[in-house]
Design a protein around this motif. Structure first.
Motif, PDB file in Angstrom:
ATOM      1  N   GLN B  50      44.848 -23.826  14.421  1.00 28.89           N
ATOM      2  CA  GLN B  50      44.641 -23.461  13.030  1.00 28.89           C
ATOM      3  C   GLN B  50      45.515 -22.247  12.732  1.00 28.89           C
ATOM      4  O   GLN B  50      45.224 -21.139  13.192  1.00 28.89           O
ATOM      5  CB  GLN B  50      43.176 -23.154  12.754  1.00 28.89           C
ATOM      6  CG  GLN B  50      42.907 -22.613  11.348  1.00 28.89           C
ATOM      7  CD  GLN B  50      43.405 -23.487  10.243  1.00 28.89           C
ATOM      8  OE1 GLN B  50      43.041 -24.665  10.164  1.00 28.89           O
ATOM      9  NE2 GLN B  50      44.273 -22.976   9.389  1.00 28.89           N
ATOM     10  N   GLY B  51      46.573 -22.496  11.976  1.00 28.57           N
ATOM     11  CA  GLY B  51      47.460 -21.414  11.589  1.00 28.57           C
ATOM     12  C   GLY B  51      47.963 -20.630  12.780  1.00 28.57           C
ATOM     13  O   GLY B  51      48.383 -21.186  13.787  1.00 28.57           O
ATOM     14  N   ALA B  67      48.713 -27.811  25.623  1.00 25.15           N
ATOM     15  CA  ALA B  67      49.350 -28.155  24.353  1.00 25.15           C
ATOM     16  C   ALA B  67      49.885 -26.901  23.723  1.00 25.15           C
ATOM     17  O   ALA B  67      49.347 -25.811  23.925  1.00 25.15           O
ATOM     18  CB  ALA B  67      48.365 -28.843  23.407  1.00 25.15           C
ATOM     19  N   GLU B  68      50.941 -27.086  22.979  1.00 24.66           N
ATOM     20  CA  GLU B  68      51.468 -25.975  22.216  1.00 24.66           C
ATOM     21  C   GLU B  68      51.910 -26.473  20.857  1.00 24.66           C
ATOM     22  O   GLU B  68      52.171 -27.661  20.661  1.00 24.66           O
ATOM     23  CB  GLU B  68      52.623 -25.294  22.955  1.00 24.66           C
ATOM     24  CG  GLU B  68      53.803 -26.174  23.287  1.00 24.66           C
ATOM     25  CD  GLU B  68      54.890 -25.397  23.999  1.00 24.66           C
ATOM     26  OE1 GLU B  68      54.574 -24.404  24.690  1.00 24.66           O
ATOM     27  OE2 GLU B  68      56.064 -25.781  23.863  1.00 24.66           O
ATOM     28  N   ARG B  69      51.981 -25.533  19.959  1.00 19.50           N
ATOM     29  CA  ARG B  69      52.418 -25.841  18.603  1.00 19.50           C
ATOM     30  C   ARG B  69      53.456 -24.798  18.226  1.00 19.50           C
ATOM     31  O   ARG B  69      53.136 -23.620  18.107  1.00 19.50           O
ATOM     32  CB  ARG B  69      51.242 -25.811  17.638  1.00 19.50           C
ATOM     33  CG  ARG B  69      51.613 -26.329  16.259  1.00 19.50           C
ATOM     34  CD  ARG B  69      50.455 -26.324  15.308  1.00 19.50           C
ATOM     35  NE  ARG B  69      50.845 -26.932  14.048  1.00 19.50           N
ATOM     36  CZ  ARG B  69      50.114 -26.918  12.946  1.00 19.50           C
ATOM     37  NH1 ARG B  69      48.941 -26.293  12.937  1.00 19.50           N
ATOM     38  NH2 ARG B  69      50.536 -27.486  11.841  1.00 19.50           N
ATOM     39  N   THR B  70      54.657 -25.245  18.049  1.00 14.57           N
ATOM     40  CA  THR B  70      55.775 -24.330  17.804  1.00 14.57           C
ATOM     41  C   THR B  70      55.985 -24.142  16.306  1.00 14.57           C
ATOM     42  O   THR B  70      56.026 -25.120  15.544  1.00 14.57           O
ATOM     43  CB  THR B  70      57.052 -24.870  18.441  1.00 14.57           C
ATOM     44  OG1 THR B  70      57.269 -26.212  17.984  1.00 14.57           O
ATOM     45  CG2 THR B  70      56.931 -24.884  19.950  1.00 14.57           C
ATOM     46  N   GLY B  71      56.089 -22.887  15.913  1.00 14.15           N
ATOM     47  CA  GLY B  71      56.389 -22.586  14.522  1.00 14.15           C
ATOM     48  C   GLY B  71      55.351 -23.107  13.554  1.00 14.15           C
ATOM     49  O   GLY B  71      55.647 -23.299  12.359  1.00 14.15           O
ATOM     50  N   THR B  76      53.139 -30.398  20.952  1.00 17.85           N
ATOM     51  CA  THR B  76      53.365 -31.204  22.151  1.00 17.85           C
ATOM     52  C   THR B  76      52.159 -31.091  23.058  1.00 17.85           C
ATOM     53  O   THR B  76      51.697 -29.983  23.356  1.00 17.85           O
ATOM     54  CB  THR B  76      54.615 -30.713  22.914  1.00 17.85           C
ATOM     55  OG1 THR B  76      55.743 -30.762  22.050  1.00 17.85           O
ATOM     56  CG2 THR B  76      54.875 -31.586  24.129  1.00 17.85           C
ATOM     57  N   LEU B  77      51.639 -32.234  23.465  1.00  9.77           N
ATOM     58  CA  LEU B  77      50.553 -32.286  24.451  1.00  9.77           C
ATOM     59  C   LEU B  77      51.181 -32.693  25.776  1.00  9.77           C
ATOM     60  O   LEU B  77      51.861 -33.720  25.854  1.00  9.77           O
ATOM     61  CB  LEU B  77      49.494 -33.303  24.032  1.00  9.77           C
ATOM     62  CG  LEU B  77      48.352 -33.545  25.009  1.00  9.77           C
ATOM     63  CD1 LEU B  77      47.455 -32.312  25.101  1.00  9.77           C
ATOM     64  CD2 LEU B  77      47.519 -34.750  24.579  1.00  9.77           C
ATOM     65  N   THR B  78      50.978 -31.879  26.790  1.00  7.94           N
ATOM     66  CA  THR B  78      51.554 -32.143  28.104  1.00  7.94           C
ATOM     67  C   THR B  78      50.440 -32.437  29.098  1.00  7.94           C
ATOM     68  O   THR B  78      49.439 -31.709  29.154  1.00  7.94           O
ATOM     69  CB  THR B  78      52.375 -30.935  28.596  1.00  7.94           C
ATOM     70  OG1 THR B  78      53.420 -30.659  27.652  1.00  7.94           O
ATOM     71  CG2 THR B  78      52.997 -31.230  29.957  1.00  7.94           C
ATOM     72  N   ILE B  79      50.628 -33.504  29.843  1.00  9.98           N
ATOM     73  CA  ILE B  79      49.693 -33.845  30.915  1.00  9.98           C
ATOM     74  C   ILE B  79      50.490 -33.809  32.212  1.00  9.98           C
ATOM     75  O   ILE B  79      51.460 -34.555  32.382  1.00  9.98           O
ATOM     76  CB  ILE B  79      49.061 -35.236  30.729  1.00  9.98           C
ATOM     77  CG1 ILE B  79      48.468 -35.370  29.331  1.00  9.98           C
ATOM     78  CG2 ILE B  79      47.983 -35.460  31.790  1.00  9.98           C
ATOM     79  CD1 ILE B  79      47.953 -36.773  29.008  1.00  9.98           C
TER      80      ILE B  79
END
Lengths: 111, 112
Positions: B50-51, B67-71, B76-79
């Motif tokens: 969230q934001g 997982a990360e959210r860029t900008g 991207t969800l990484t397993i």
């Protein structure tokens, strides 16, 4: 996270019969949303309820939010084969926190 | 307008390999969710962004998942070191704050 309990898990009806699914929480909910997922598809938003005791209708679908904001129901009048799918209630216990899905009620309709 | 997109649509991988799943949310949506759905099952919450707030990672099943959210946009969800029990459809959804979620078509992951 906490989860809302949804019942029944499965329901089979004859076309034309009514159908109801219930969503229950032990704690007060900020709001509740309902989604429908057709077989092989992804969940699609149906409606959001926010106010205590709120009732909203969409054609044959009636959505209700309990007075204590701890439960909700979805009622379908005179089911049709197009109503087949899984209905999910979704809520958060606090505004701005993650929305948590119930396990859903899968409805099958035979003509 | 464009909806939520996910890639790849299908991914088959060998046990032990790492996978990356991508989600492109609707432009302007500040909230982004990842869910996992096994065949015939409900949606299992994984992570929520969230934001600029710290993500809610309470649903991640193990430390192999991240997982990360860029900008504030693409996620991207990484397993890592995939296991057969990771096989499922991974769904991404985005929304404005406290509003309806718009789901992507999902990525079907099969671990052999």
């Amino acid at each position: 996270g906490q989860q809302v309990m949804q019942i029944p898990q499965y329901q089979h009806v004859q076309e034309g019969e009514d159908f109801t699914t219930y969503c229950n929480s032990s704690t007060t909910l900020s709001n509740i949303q309902w989604y429908k997922q057709r077989p092989g598809g992804h969940p699609v938003f149906l409606i959001q309820l926010v106010k205590s005791g709120e009732v909203k209708k969409q054609k044959r679908l009636t959505f209700q939010f309990g007075e204590a904001k701890k439960n909700s129901s979805l009622h379908i009048t005179a089911t049709q084969t197009t109503d087949v799918g899984t209905y999910f209630c979704v809520s958060s216990h606090q505004a701005g926190t993650a929305l948590i899905f119930g396990k859903g009620t899968t409805l099958s309709v035979s003509s | 307008g464009a909806g939520v997109s996910q890639s790849p649509s299908n991914k088959v991988t060998e046990k032990g390999k790492d996978v990356e799943l991508r989600c492109d949310p609707i432009s302007g949506h500040t909230a982004l969710y990842w869910y996992r759905q096994s065949l015939g099952q409900g949606l299992e919450f994984l992570i929520y962004f969230q934001g600029n707030s710290a993500p809610d990672k309470s649903g991640l099943p193990s430390d192999r998942f991240s997982a990360e959210r860029t900008g504030g946009s693409v996620s991207t969800l990484t397993i890592q070191r995939t296991q057969q029990e990771d096989s499922a459809v991974y769904l991404c959804a985005s929304s404005p704050p406290a509003n309806e979620q718009y789901f992507g078509p999902g990525t079907r992951l099969t671990v052999t």
